[in-house]
Design an enzyme around this catalytic site. Structure first.
Site, PDB file in Angstrom:
ATOM      1  N   ASP A 164      -1.576  -2.399   0.883  1.00  0.00           N
ATOM      2  CA  ASP A 164      -1.841  -1.009   0.514  1.00  0.00           C
ATOM      3  C   ASP A 164      -2.014  -0.296   1.843  1.00  0.00           C
ATOM      4  O   ASP A 164      -3.038  -0.467   2.505  1.00  0.00           O
ATOM      5  CB  ASP A 164      -3.121  -0.909  -0.322  1.00  0.00           C
ATOM      6  CG  ASP A 164      -3.367   0.528  -0.772  1.00  0.00           C
ATOM      7  OD1 ASP A 164      -3.118   1.447   0.020  1.00  0.00           O
ATOM      8  OD2 ASP A 164      -3.805   0.714  -1.919  1.00  0.00           O
ATOM      9  N   HIS A 165      -1.010   0.479   2.257  1.00  0.00           N
ATOM     10  CA  HIS A 165      -1.039   0.946   3.648  1.00  0.00           C
ATOM     11  C   HIS A 165      -2.215   1.879   3.924  1.00  0.00           C
ATOM     12  O   HIS A 165      -2.607   2.057   5.059  1.00  0.00           O
ATOM     13  CB  HIS A 165       0.315   1.546   4.060  1.00  0.00           C
ATOM     14  CG  HIS A 165       0.563   2.942   3.578  1.00  0.00           C
ATOM     15  ND1 HIS A 165       0.989   3.223   2.314  1.00  0.00           N
ATOM     16  CD2 HIS A 165       0.449   4.133   4.206  1.00  0.00           C
ATOM     17  CE1 HIS A 165       1.127   4.530   2.183  1.00  0.00           C
ATOM     18  NE2 HIS A 165       0.804   5.113   3.317  1.00  0.00           N
ATOM     19  N   HIS A 209      -3.865   3.619  -3.622  1.00  0.00           N
ATOM     20  CA  HIS A 209      -4.482   4.263  -2.461  1.00  0.00           C
ATOM     21  C   HIS A 209      -5.808   4.946  -2.777  1.00  0.00           C
ATOM     22  O   HIS A 209      -6.808   4.735  -2.103  1.00  0.00           O
ATOM     23  CB  HIS A 209      -3.538   5.304  -1.858  1.00  0.00           C
ATOM     24  CG  HIS A 209      -2.158   4.783  -1.574  1.00  0.00           C
ATOM     25  ND1 HIS A 209      -1.917   3.499  -1.173  1.00  0.00           N
ATOM     26  CD2 HIS A 209      -0.941   5.394  -1.614  1.00  0.00           C
ATOM     27  CE1 HIS A 209      -0.612   3.343  -0.973  1.00  0.00           C
ATOM     28  NE2 HIS A 209      -0.002   4.470  -1.247  1.00  0.00           N
TER      29      HIS A 209
HETATM   30  C1  BG6 Z   1       3.317   5.989  -0.617  1.00  0.00           C
HETATM   31  C2  BG6 Z   1       3.866   6.718  -1.807  1.00  0.00           C
HETATM   32  O1  BG6 Z   1       2.659   4.822  -1.013  1.00  0.00           O
HETATM   33  O2  BG6 Z   1       2.405   6.821   0.072  1.00  0.00           O
HETATM   34  C3  BG6 Z   1       4.525   8.018  -1.376  1.00  0.00           C
HETATM   35  O3  BG6 Z   1       4.811   5.911  -2.464  1.00  0.00           O
HETATM   36  C4  BG6 Z   1       3.594   8.842  -0.552  1.00  0.00           C
HETATM   37  O4  BG6 Z   1       4.967   8.756  -2.505  1.00  0.00           O
HETATM   38  C5  BG6 Z   1       2.988   8.005   0.572  1.00  0.00           C
HETATM   39  O5  BG6 Z   1       4.342   9.908  -0.014  1.00  0.00           O
HETATM   40  C6  BG6 Z   1       1.917   8.781   1.299  1.00  0.00           C
HETATM   41  O6  BG6 Z   1       1.537   8.043   2.410  1.00  0.00           O
HETATM   42  P1  BG6 Z   1       0.952   8.752   3.700  1.00  0.00           P
HETATM   43  O7  BG6 Z   1       0.613   7.633   4.601  1.00  0.00           O
HETATM   44  O8  BG6 Z   1       2.037   9.654   4.211  1.00  0.00           O
HETATM   45  O9  BG6 Z   1      -0.229   9.522   3.216  1.00  0.00           O
END
Ligand code: BG6
Length: 511
Positions: free
Chosen positions: A185-186, A248
Protein backbone atom coordinates in the site's frame (compact mmCIF):
# COMPACT_ATOMS: atom_id res chain seq x y z
CA UNK A 1 20.52 1.57 6.36
CA UNK A 2 22.96 -1.22 5.45
CA UNK A 3 22.59 -2.71 1.96
CA UNK A 4 20.45 -5.83 1.93
CA UNK A 5 21.53 -9.37 1.00
CA UNK A 6 22.33 -9.91 -2.64
CA UNK A 7 19.05 -10.50 -4.45
CA UNK A 8 17.19 -10.92 -7.70
CA UNK A 9 13.91 -9.05 -8.17
CA UNK A 10 11.58 -10.44 -10.79
CA UNK A 11 8.97 -7.91 -11.86
CA UNK A 12 5.85 -9.36 -13.46
CA UNK A 13 4.31 -6.53 -15.48
CA UNK A 14 7.84 -5.46 -16.36
CA UNK A 15 6.79 -3.31 -19.28
CA UNK A 16 3.79 -1.87 -17.45
CA UNK A 17 3.14 1.63 -16.28
CA UNK A 18 4.01 1.10 -12.61
CA UNK A 19 7.39 -0.39 -13.48
CA UNK A 20 8.16 2.54 -15.72
CA UNK A 21 6.94 5.32 -13.46
CA UNK A 22 7.72 3.96 -10.01
CA UNK A 23 9.56 0.67 -9.61
CA UNK A 24 12.49 1.16 -11.94
CA UNK A 25 13.12 4.79 -10.86
CA UNK A 26 12.88 3.68 -7.20
CA UNK A 27 15.40 0.87 -7.73
CA UNK A 28 17.68 3.23 -9.60
CA UNK A 29 17.49 5.83 -6.83
CA UNK A 30 18.35 3.19 -4.22
CA UNK A 31 21.30 2.10 -6.34
CA UNK A 32 22.45 5.65 -6.81
CA UNK A 33 22.33 6.18 -3.03
CA UNK A 34 24.39 3.01 -2.43
CA UNK A 35 21.52 1.31 -0.66
CA UNK A 36 21.62 -1.82 -2.79
CA UNK A 37 24.20 -4.59 -2.30
CA UNK A 38 27.29 -5.01 -4.50
CA UNK A 39 25.51 -7.62 -6.65
CA UNK A 40 21.84 -7.76 -7.59
CA UNK A 41 19.65 -8.29 -10.63
CA UNK A 42 16.34 -6.93 -11.86
CA UNK A 43 14.46 -9.08 -14.33
CA UNK A 44 11.51 -7.49 -16.11
CA UNK A 45 8.88 -10.01 -17.13
CA UNK A 46 6.20 -9.54 -19.76
CA UNK A 47 4.75 -10.64 -23.04
CA UNK A 48 6.19 -7.69 -24.97
CA UNK A 49 9.06 -8.79 -27.20
CA UNK A 50 11.94 -6.89 -25.61
CA UNK A 51 15.53 -8.04 -25.56
CA UNK A 52 17.67 -7.19 -22.53
CA UNK A 53 19.06 -4.24 -24.47
CA UNK A 54 15.81 -2.82 -25.77
CA UNK A 55 14.27 -3.17 -22.31
CA UNK A 56 17.24 -1.32 -20.80
CA UNK A 57 16.85 1.46 -23.35
CA UNK A 58 13.16 1.96 -22.60
CA UNK A 59 13.72 1.87 -18.86
CA UNK A 60 16.62 4.32 -19.08
CA UNK A 61 14.37 6.74 -20.87
CA UNK A 62 11.80 6.40 -18.11
CA UNK A 63 14.31 6.92 -15.35
CA UNK A 64 15.44 10.10 -17.08
CA UNK A 65 11.81 11.23 -17.21
CA UNK A 66 10.91 10.41 -13.62
CA UNK A 67 14.17 11.12 -11.74
CA UNK A 68 15.93 14.44 -11.15
CA UNK A 69 18.50 15.15 -13.92
CA UNK A 70 21.43 15.52 -11.50
CA UNK A 71 21.33 11.83 -10.58
CA UNK A 72 21.08 10.33 -14.06
CA UNK A 73 24.65 10.66 -15.25
CA UNK A 74 25.76 8.21 -17.93
CA UNK A 75 28.25 6.29 -15.82
CA UNK A 76 25.85 5.55 -12.95
CA UNK A 77 23.08 4.71 -15.39
CA UNK A 78 25.18 2.29 -17.41
CA UNK A 79 26.52 0.58 -14.26
CA UNK A 80 22.96 0.20 -12.98
CA UNK A 81 21.69 -1.24 -16.26
CA UNK A 82 24.30 -3.98 -16.28
CA UNK A 83 22.07 -5.49 -13.58
CA UNK A 84 18.85 -5.28 -15.59
CA UNK A 85 17.48 -8.10 -17.74
CA UNK A 86 14.26 -9.00 -19.52
CA UNK A 87 12.51 -12.29 -20.04
CA UNK A 88 9.45 -12.89 -22.22
CA UNK A 89 6.91 -14.81 -20.18
CA UNK A 90 3.21 -15.24 -20.69
CA UNK A 91 2.05 -15.38 -17.08
CA UNK A 92 -0.67 -17.84 -17.98
CA UNK A 93 1.59 -20.35 -19.74
CA UNK A 94 3.02 -22.87 -17.30
CA UNK A 95 5.97 -23.84 -19.53
CA UNK A 96 7.26 -20.29 -19.59
CA UNK A 97 8.00 -20.58 -15.86
CA UNK A 98 10.47 -23.37 -16.44
CA UNK A 99 12.45 -21.12 -18.77
CA UNK A 100 12.16 -18.32 -16.27
CA UNK A 101 13.44 -20.54 -13.49
CA UNK A 102 16.44 -21.55 -15.58
CA UNK A 103 17.20 -17.94 -16.42
CA UNK A 104 16.98 -16.86 -12.77
CA UNK A 105 19.23 -19.72 -11.71
CA UNK A 106 21.75 -18.86 -14.40
CA UNK A 107 21.90 -15.21 -13.32
CA UNK A 108 22.02 -16.30 -9.69
CA UNK A 109 25.04 -18.49 -10.36
CA UNK A 110 26.87 -15.57 -11.90
CA UNK A 111 25.96 -13.16 -9.10
CA UNK A 112 26.11 -15.61 -6.23
CA UNK A 113 22.90 -14.07 -4.95
CA UNK A 114 22.21 -17.04 -2.73
CA UNK A 115 18.72 -17.81 -4.03
CA UNK A 116 17.22 -14.60 -2.56
CA UNK A 117 14.35 -13.68 -4.84
CA UNK A 118 11.56 -11.10 -4.77
CA UNK A 119 8.66 -11.76 -7.12
CA UNK A 120 6.87 -8.47 -7.66
CA UNK A 121 3.33 -8.80 -9.01
CA UNK A 122 2.60 -5.59 -10.86
CA UNK A 123 0.12 -7.11 -13.27
CA UNK A 124 -3.60 -7.10 -13.70
CA UNK A 125 -5.06 -8.55 -10.45
CA UNK A 126 -6.63 -11.54 -12.20
CA UNK A 127 -3.07 -12.85 -12.72
CA UNK A 128 -1.93 -12.69 -9.08
CA UNK A 129 -3.10 -16.18 -8.25
CA UNK A 130 -2.10 -17.64 -11.60
CA UNK A 131 1.47 -16.38 -11.21
CA UNK A 132 1.75 -17.57 -7.59
CA UNK A 133 0.47 -21.02 -8.58
CA UNK A 134 2.92 -21.28 -11.45
CA UNK A 135 5.82 -20.21 -9.25
CA UNK A 136 4.73 -22.86 -6.78
CA UNK A 137 4.51 -25.47 -9.51
CA UNK A 138 8.17 -24.88 -10.34
CA UNK A 139 9.04 -24.83 -6.62
CA UNK A 140 10.24 -21.26 -6.97
CA UNK A 141 8.54 -20.44 -3.66
CA UNK A 142 10.62 -22.77 -1.49
CA UNK A 143 12.83 -21.26 1.20
CA UNK A 144 15.41 -23.01 3.27
CA UNK A 145 18.59 -22.00 5.03
CA UNK A 146 20.74 -22.83 2.07
CA UNK A 147 18.34 -21.91 -0.74
CA UNK A 148 17.79 -18.26 0.24
CA UNK A 149 14.58 -16.34 0.92
CA UNK A 150 11.65 -15.94 -1.48
CA UNK A 151 9.25 -13.00 -1.13
CA UNK A 152 6.09 -12.17 -3.04
CA UNK A 153 5.06 -8.51 -3.34
CA UNK A 154 1.43 -8.07 -4.34
CA UNK A 155 0.22 -4.78 -5.77
CA UNK A 156 -3.26 -3.43 -5.28
CA UNK A 157 -6.13 -3.95 -5.73
CA UNK A 158 -6.02 -6.88 -3.32
CA UNK A 159 -9.42 -8.39 -4.03
CA UNK A 160 -12.58 -6.76 -5.25
CA UNK A 161 -14.64 -7.28 -2.12
CA UNK A 162 -14.42 -9.36 1.05
CA UNK A 163 -15.10 -12.67 -0.67
CA UNK A 164 -12.47 -12.23 -3.37
CA UNK A 165 -9.90 -10.87 -0.89
CA UNK A 166 -10.38 -13.91 1.36
CA UNK A 167 -10.08 -16.20 -1.66
CA UNK A 168 -6.89 -14.47 -2.77
CA UNK A 169 -5.38 -14.65 0.72
CA UNK A 170 -6.20 -18.34 0.95
CA UNK A 171 -4.94 -19.02 -2.55
CA UNK A 172 -1.64 -17.20 -2.09
CA UNK A 173 -1.12 -18.78 1.30
CA UNK A 174 -1.41 -22.22 -0.27
CA UNK A 175 1.81 -21.39 -2.13
CA UNK A 176 3.63 -18.83 0.03
CA UNK A 177 3.68 -18.55 3.82
CA UNK A 178 2.16 -15.38 5.23
CA UNK A 179 5.61 -14.09 6.19
CA UNK A 180 6.67 -14.36 2.55
CA UNK A 181 3.75 -12.22 1.31
CA UNK A 182 4.11 -8.43 1.14
CA UNK A 183 0.84 -6.64 0.28
CA UNK A 184 1.85 -3.20 -0.82
CA UNK A 185 0.00 0.00 0.00
CA UNK A 186 2.16 2.85 -1.24
CA UNK A 187 0.59 5.29 1.22
CA UNK A 188 2.33 3.42 4.02
CA UNK A 189 5.65 4.12 2.33
CA UNK A 190 5.07 7.88 2.29
CA UNK A 191 7.48 9.60 4.67
CA UNK A 192 4.73 11.74 6.11
CA UNK A 193 2.50 8.79 6.90
CA UNK A 194 5.39 7.17 8.75
CA UNK A 195 6.00 10.48 10.42
CA UNK A 196 2.55 10.30 12.00
CA UNK A 197 3.93 7.43 14.08
CA UNK A 198 7.02 9.44 15.01
CA UNK A 199 4.91 12.49 15.82
CA UNK A 200 2.62 10.49 18.05
CA UNK A 201 5.05 8.13 19.73
CA UNK A 202 8.33 10.05 19.85
CA UNK A 203 6.74 12.97 21.67
CA UNK A 204 5.26 13.00 25.14
CA UNK A 205 2.99 15.99 24.76
CA UNK A 206 0.44 14.87 22.18
CA UNK A 207 -0.43 11.38 23.31
CA UNK A 208 -2.24 12.44 26.51
CA UNK A 209 -4.56 14.59 24.35
CA UNK A 210 -5.01 11.96 21.65
CA UNK A 211 -8.41 10.63 22.66
CA UNK A 212 -12.13 11.26 23.04
CA UNK A 213 -11.61 13.60 26.00
CA UNK A 214 -9.82 16.23 23.93
CA UNK A 215 -10.56 15.49 20.30
CA UNK A 216 -13.90 16.53 18.87
CA UNK A 217 -13.60 15.01 15.43
CA UNK A 218 -11.03 14.04 12.83
CA UNK A 219 -10.99 14.57 9.06
CA UNK A 220 -8.93 12.66 6.54
CA UNK A 221 -8.89 13.98 2.98
CA UNK A 222 -7.15 12.62 -0.10
CA UNK A 223 -8.07 14.99 -2.91
CA UNK A 224 -6.82 14.72 -6.46
CA UNK A 225 -6.95 17.35 -9.13
CA UNK A 226 -6.64 14.88 -11.99
CA UNK A 227 -9.51 12.87 -13.41
CA UNK A 228 -9.29 9.22 -14.43
CA UNK A 229 -6.92 10.05 -17.27
CA UNK A 230 -6.12 6.91 -19.28
CA UNK A 231 -7.10 4.49 -16.51
CA UNK A 232 -10.77 4.35 -17.45
CA UNK A 233 -10.85 0.59 -18.01
CA UNK A 234 -9.59 -0.07 -14.49
CA UNK A 235 -11.36 2.76 -12.73
CA UNK A 236 -14.82 2.21 -14.18
CA UNK A 237 -14.91 -1.22 -12.58
CA UNK A 238 -13.41 0.04 -9.34
CA UNK A 239 -14.49 3.48 -8.08
CA UNK A 240 -13.17 5.67 -5.30
CA UNK A 241 -14.06 3.39 -2.38
CA UNK A 242 -12.13 0.42 -3.69
CA UNK A 243 -9.38 2.52 -5.21
CA UNK A 244 -8.59 4.78 -2.26
CA UNK A 245 -10.65 4.10 0.88
CA UNK A 246 -10.34 0.34 1.38
CA UNK A 247 -6.57 0.63 1.41
CA UNK A 248 -4.94 4.06 1.64
CA UNK A 249 -7.43 6.00 3.74
CA UNK A 250 -8.15 3.19 6.19
CA UNK A 251 -4.41 2.70 6.63
CA UNK A 252 -3.99 6.39 7.44
CA UNK A 253 -6.93 6.12 9.83
CA UNK A 254 -5.26 3.23 11.64
CA UNK A 255 -1.95 5.10 11.82
CA UNK A 256 -3.71 8.06 13.43
CA UNK A 257 -5.77 6.03 15.88
CA UNK A 258 -3.81 2.89 16.84
CA UNK A 259 -2.48 2.34 20.34
CA UNK A 260 1.29 2.63 20.85
CA UNK A 261 2.83 -0.72 19.91
CA UNK A 262 5.03 -2.44 22.49
CA UNK A 263 7.93 -2.44 20.01
CA UNK A 264 8.51 -0.97 16.60
CA UNK A 265 8.40 -4.10 14.50
CA UNK A 266 6.01 -5.71 12.04
CA UNK A 267 4.06 -7.99 14.40
CA UNK A 268 3.62 -5.35 17.10
CA UNK A 269 2.55 -2.55 14.73
CA UNK A 270 0.27 -4.79 12.71
CA UNK A 271 -1.31 -6.23 15.89
CA UNK A 272 -2.31 -2.72 16.93
CA UNK A 273 -3.65 -1.82 13.51
CA UNK A 274 -5.88 -4.85 13.25
CA UNK A 275 -7.53 -3.86 16.55
CA UNK A 276 -8.53 -0.56 14.94
CA UNK A 277 -9.89 -2.18 11.80
CA UNK A 278 -11.90 -4.59 13.91
CA UNK A 279 -13.28 -1.73 16.02
CA UNK A 280 -14.67 0.28 13.11
CA UNK A 281 -18.42 0.42 13.57
CA UNK A 282 -20.05 -1.36 10.62
CA UNK A 283 -22.36 0.68 8.41
CA UNK A 284 -25.45 -1.37 7.67
CA UNK A 285 -27.11 -1.22 4.22
CA UNK A 286 -29.95 0.80 5.76
CA UNK A 287 -27.47 3.35 7.13
CA UNK A 288 -25.48 3.88 3.95
CA UNK A 289 -27.40 7.01 2.89
CA UNK A 290 -26.92 8.53 6.32
CA UNK A 291 -23.17 7.92 6.64
CA UNK A 292 -21.88 7.79 3.09
CA UNK A 293 -22.12 10.34 0.27
CA UNK A 294 -20.98 9.40 -3.20
CA UNK A 295 -20.50 11.58 -6.23
CA UNK A 296 -19.35 11.58 -9.82
CA UNK A 297 -17.73 14.57 -11.52
CA UNK A 298 -19.63 16.37 -14.22
CA UNK A 299 -18.50 18.75 -16.93
CA UNK A 300 -17.56 22.23 -15.82
CA UNK A 301 -15.60 25.29 -16.88
CA UNK A 302 -12.28 25.82 -15.12
CA UNK A 303 -10.20 28.89 -15.99
CA UNK A 304 -12.18 29.35 -19.16
CA UNK A 305 -11.58 25.76 -20.27
CA UNK A 306 -14.27 23.09 -20.46
CA UNK A 307 -13.36 20.05 -18.38
CA UNK A 308 -15.08 16.79 -19.37
CA UNK A 309 -17.43 15.00 -17.07
CA UNK A 310 -16.54 11.46 -15.96
CA UNK A 311 -19.02 9.79 -18.29
CA UNK A 312 -17.31 11.39 -21.31
CA UNK A 313 -13.81 10.23 -20.36
CA UNK A 314 -11.98 7.57 -22.40
CA UNK A 315 -13.14 3.97 -21.73
CA UNK A 316 -15.96 5.03 -19.39
CA UNK A 317 -19.46 3.73 -19.95
CA UNK A 318 -21.79 6.65 -20.82
CA UNK A 319 -24.25 5.37 -18.18
CA UNK A 320 -21.60 4.61 -15.56
CA UNK A 321 -22.68 4.83 -11.92
CA UNK A 322 -19.14 4.54 -10.57
CA UNK A 323 -18.26 7.03 -7.83
CA UNK A 324 -15.32 9.34 -8.32
CA UNK A 325 -15.90 10.94 -4.92
CA UNK A 326 -16.88 9.50 -1.59
CA UNK A 327 -17.22 10.92 1.91
CA UNK A 328 -17.87 8.70 4.92
CA UNK A 329 -18.66 9.43 8.53
CA UNK A 330 -17.45 6.61 10.72
CA UNK A 331 -16.78 5.66 14.32
CA UNK A 332 -14.21 3.53 16.07
CA UNK A 333 -15.90 1.73 18.92
CA UNK A 334 -13.12 1.43 21.45
CA UNK A 335 -12.15 3.02 24.75
CA UNK A 336 -9.96 5.74 23.26
CA UNK A 337 -12.24 6.87 20.43
CA UNK A 338 -15.79 6.08 21.60
CA UNK A 339 -18.15 8.74 20.20
CA UNK A 340 -15.55 10.64 18.12
CA UNK A 341 -16.68 10.98 14.50
CA UNK A 342 -14.11 10.42 11.75
CA UNK A 343 -14.88 12.03 8.41
CA UNK A 344 -12.97 10.71 5.47
CA UNK A 345 -13.25 11.80 1.85
CA UNK A 346 -11.50 11.30 -1.41
CA UNK A 347 -12.22 12.31 -4.95
CA UNK A 348 -10.93 12.96 -8.41
CA UNK A 349 -11.22 16.30 -10.20
CA UNK A 350 -11.28 18.27 -6.96
CA UNK A 351 -9.62 21.70 -6.86
CA UNK A 352 -6.23 20.58 -5.57
CA UNK A 353 -4.03 17.56 -5.00
CA UNK A 354 -3.80 17.34 -1.25
CA UNK A 355 -3.78 14.62 1.37
CA UNK A 356 -4.17 15.79 4.92
CA UNK A 357 -5.45 14.83 8.34
CA UNK A 358 -7.14 17.49 10.44
CA UNK A 359 -7.49 16.85 14.16
CA UNK A 360 -10.15 19.14 15.60
CA UNK A 361 -9.71 19.56 19.34
CA UNK A 362 -12.65 20.32 21.59
CA UNK A 363 -13.60 23.88 22.39
CA UNK A 364 -12.49 25.35 25.71
CA UNK A 365 -15.13 24.60 28.37
CA UNK A 366 -15.67 28.29 29.01
CA UNK A 367 -15.36 30.88 26.26
CA UNK A 368 -13.66 33.57 28.29
CA UNK A 369 -12.92 35.88 25.37
CA UNK A 370 -16.20 35.44 23.57
CA UNK A 371 -16.84 39.04 22.72
CA UNK A 372 -18.03 40.59 19.55
CA UNK A 373 -14.58 41.33 18.17
CA UNK A 374 -13.09 37.96 19.02
CA UNK A 375 -15.89 35.89 17.60
CA UNK A 376 -13.33 34.28 15.29
CA UNK A 377 -11.88 32.23 18.15
CA UNK A 378 -11.90 28.66 17.02
CA UNK A 379 -11.04 25.35 18.53
CA UNK A 380 -7.43 24.22 18.10
CA UNK A 381 -6.65 22.30 14.95
CA UNK A 382 -3.68 20.17 14.14
CA UNK A 383 -3.20 19.64 10.43
CA UNK A 384 -0.95 16.86 9.25
CA UNK A 385 -0.14 17.54 5.59
CA UNK A 386 0.75 14.22 4.00
CA UNK A 387 1.29 15.82 0.57
CA UNK A 388 2.23 18.17 -0.98
CA UNK A 389 4.05 20.79 1.11
CA UNK A 390 4.57 18.05 3.68
CA UNK A 391 4.46 19.22 7.26
CA UNK A 392 2.45 19.80 10.39
CA UNK A 393 0.51 22.90 11.33
CA UNK A 394 -0.91 23.72 14.76
CA UNK A 395 -3.53 26.41 14.97
CA UNK A 396 -4.17 28.24 18.22
CA UNK A 397 -5.62 31.51 19.48
CA UNK A 398 -3.38 34.43 20.52
CA UNK A 399 -4.10 37.88 21.79
CA UNK A 400 -3.89 40.55 19.15
CA UNK A 401 -1.44 43.27 20.29
CA UNK A 402 -3.03 46.38 21.70
CA UNK A 403 -5.90 47.28 23.95
CA UNK A 404 -8.53 44.78 25.00
CA UNK A 405 -8.45 41.01 24.57
CA UNK A 406 -9.03 40.31 20.94
CA UNK A 407 -8.12 36.78 20.05
CA UNK A 408 -6.85 35.75 16.67
CA UNK A 409 -6.02 32.32 15.29
CA UNK A 410 -2.36 31.88 14.42
CA UNK A 411 -0.39 29.01 12.93
CA UNK A 412 2.72 27.22 14.07
CA UNK A 413 3.88 25.65 10.86
CA UNK A 414 6.52 22.97 10.40
CA UNK A 415 7.66 22.15 6.87
CA UNK A 416 9.26 18.80 6.35
CA UNK A 417 11.69 20.28 3.85
CA UNK A 418 13.25 22.36 6.67
CA UNK A 419 14.45 19.17 8.33
CA UNK A 420 16.93 18.21 5.66
CA UNK A 421 18.10 19.11 2.17
CA UNK A 422 17.54 15.54 1.03
CA UNK A 423 14.40 15.33 -1.10
CA UNK A 424 11.68 13.15 0.41
CA UNK A 425 12.17 9.69 -1.08
CA UNK A 426 9.36 8.16 -3.08
CA UNK A 427 7.18 5.69 -1.18
CA UNK A 428 8.28 2.83 -3.45
CA UNK A 429 11.93 3.30 -2.52
CA UNK A 430 11.17 2.82 1.13
CA UNK A 431 8.84 -0.11 0.57
CA UNK A 432 11.16 -1.95 -1.81
CA UNK A 433 14.04 -1.51 0.58
CA UNK A 434 11.98 -2.78 3.50
CA UNK A 435 10.99 -5.85 1.51
CA UNK A 436 14.63 -6.53 0.62
CA UNK A 437 15.43 -6.35 4.32
CA UNK A 438 12.53 -8.63 5.21
CA UNK A 439 10.72 -5.91 7.16
CA UNK A 440 6.95 -6.09 6.66
CA UNK A 441 5.99 -3.33 9.13
CA UNK A 442 4.77 -1.05 6.35
CA UNK A 443 2.95 -3.79 4.42
CA UNK A 444 -0.62 -4.93 5.03
CA UNK A 445 -1.21 -8.27 6.73
CA UNK A 446 -3.89 -10.70 5.50
CA UNK A 447 -6.23 -10.10 8.46
CA UNK A 448 -6.02 -6.31 8.06
CA UNK A 449 -6.92 -6.44 4.39
CA UNK A 450 -9.90 -8.64 5.18
CA UNK A 451 -11.04 -6.45 8.07
CA UNK A 452 -10.96 -3.39 5.79
CA UNK A 453 -13.02 -5.21 3.17
CA UNK A 454 -15.49 -6.27 5.88
CA UNK A 455 -16.21 -2.61 6.54
CA UNK A 456 -16.32 -1.59 2.88
CA UNK A 457 -18.19 -4.47 1.28
CA UNK A 458 -21.67 -3.81 2.77
CA UNK A 459 -21.48 -0.24 1.44
CA UNK A 460 -20.65 -1.50 -2.05
CA UNK A 461 -23.43 -4.09 -1.90
CA UNK A 462 -25.97 -1.50 -0.76
CA UNK A 463 -25.05 0.76 -3.68
CA UNK A 464 -25.41 -2.10 -6.08
CA UNK A 465 -28.72 -3.36 -4.78
CA UNK A 466 -30.55 -0.25 -3.62
CA UNK A 467 -31.17 2.16 -6.49
CA UNK A 468 -32.76 4.66 -4.10
CA UNK A 469 -29.31 5.48 -2.69
CA UNK A 470 -28.34 8.65 -4.48
CA UNK A 471 -25.34 9.21 -6.67
CA UNK A 472 -24.74 12.95 -6.79
CA UNK A 473 -22.84 14.84 -9.42
CA UNK A 474 -20.37 17.63 -8.74
CA UNK A 475 -18.74 19.99 -11.20
CA UNK A 476 -15.11 19.12 -11.95
CA UNK A 477 -12.96 21.53 -9.94
CA UNK A 478 -15.39 21.75 -7.00
CA UNK A 479 -15.02 20.12 -3.58
CA UNK A 480 -17.52 17.37 -4.36
CA UNK A 481 -21.26 17.09 -3.77
CA UNK A 482 -22.68 19.63 -1.34
CA UNK A 483 -24.38 16.74 0.47
CA UNK A 484 -20.97 15.76 1.89
CA UNK A 485 -21.42 18.65 4.35
CA UNK A 486 -24.64 17.08 5.65
CA UNK A 487 -22.57 14.31 7.26
CA UNK A 488 -21.74 16.73 10.07
CA UNK A 489 -24.34 16.79 12.88
CA UNK A 490 -23.61 20.36 13.79
CA UNK A 491 -23.92 22.82 10.89
CA UNK A 492 -21.10 24.84 12.52
CA UNK A 493 -18.72 22.01 11.66
CA UNK A 494 -17.68 21.55 8.07
CA UNK A 495 -14.88 20.15 5.97
CA UNK A 496 -11.56 21.88 6.01
CA UNK A 497 -11.05 23.42 2.59
CA UNK A 498 -7.36 24.00 1.84
CA UNK A 499 -8.30 26.23 -1.12
CA UNK A 500 -11.31 27.59 -2.94
CA UNK A 501 -13.12 25.90 -5.81
CA UNK A 502 -11.71 26.17 -9.32
CA UNK A 503 -14.91 25.62 -11.16
CA UNK A 504 -16.37 28.77 -12.73
CA UNK A 505 -19.46 27.27 -14.26
CA UNK A 506 -20.99 23.91 -13.56
CA UNK A 507 -23.94 22.28 -11.94
CA UNK A 508 -24.56 19.99 -9.01
CA UNK A 509 -27.10 17.26 -9.62
CA UNK A 510 -28.04 13.63 -9.22
CA UNK A 511 -27.82 10.59 -11.47
C1 BG6 B 1 -3.50 4.89 -6.38
C2 BG6 B 1 -4.85 4.97 -7.03
O1 BG6 B 1 -3.44 3.80 -5.50
O2 BG6 B 1 -3.24 6.08 -5.67
C3 BG6 B 1 -4.92 6.19 -7.94
O3 BG6 B 1 -5.08 3.81 -7.79
C4 BG6 B 1 -4.54 7.43 -7.21
O4 BG6 B 1 -6.22 6.32 -8.49
C5 BG6 B 1 -3.21 7.23 -6.48
O5 BG6 B 1 -4.42 8.46 -8.16
C6 BG6 B 1 -2.91 8.42 -5.60
O6 BG6 B 1 -1.62 8.26 -5.11
P1 BG6 B 1 -0.74 9.52 -4.70
O7 BG6 B 1 0.51 8.93 -4.17
O8 BG6 B 1 -0.57 10.33 -5.95
O9 BG6 B 1 -1.55 10.24 -3.68
Amino acid sequence: MEPSDRFIIVIFGGSGDLTKRKLMPALYNLFQKNQLPDKFAIIGIGRTAFTDDSFREVMAENIRTYSPPDITDNITMSTFFKNVYYQIVDSEVANDYLRLKQRIEFIDEQLQSGGNYVYYLSTSPHLFQVIADNLGQQQMNIESNDSGWKRLVVEKPFGYDLKTAVALNNGLQRVFKENQIYRIDHYLGKETVQNILAFRFANGIFEPLWNRNYIHHVEITAAEKIGVEDRGLYYDGTGAVRDMVQNHLLQILATITMEPPSQFNAPAVRNEKIKIFESIRPITPQEVSKYVVRGQYAESVVRGRTVSGYRCEKNIKPSSRIETFVAIKMFIDNWRWGGVPFYIRTGKRLPKRITEVVIHFKKTPHRLFQRARSAGVEENQLIIRVQPNEGILLQFGMKRPGAGFDIENVNMDFHYKDLSDTPIPDAYERLLLDCLHGDATLYARADAVEACWSFITPILHAWKKDRSIKLFTYPAGSWGPKQACDLFDDPVDNWHYPCGELMEEGEYGEL
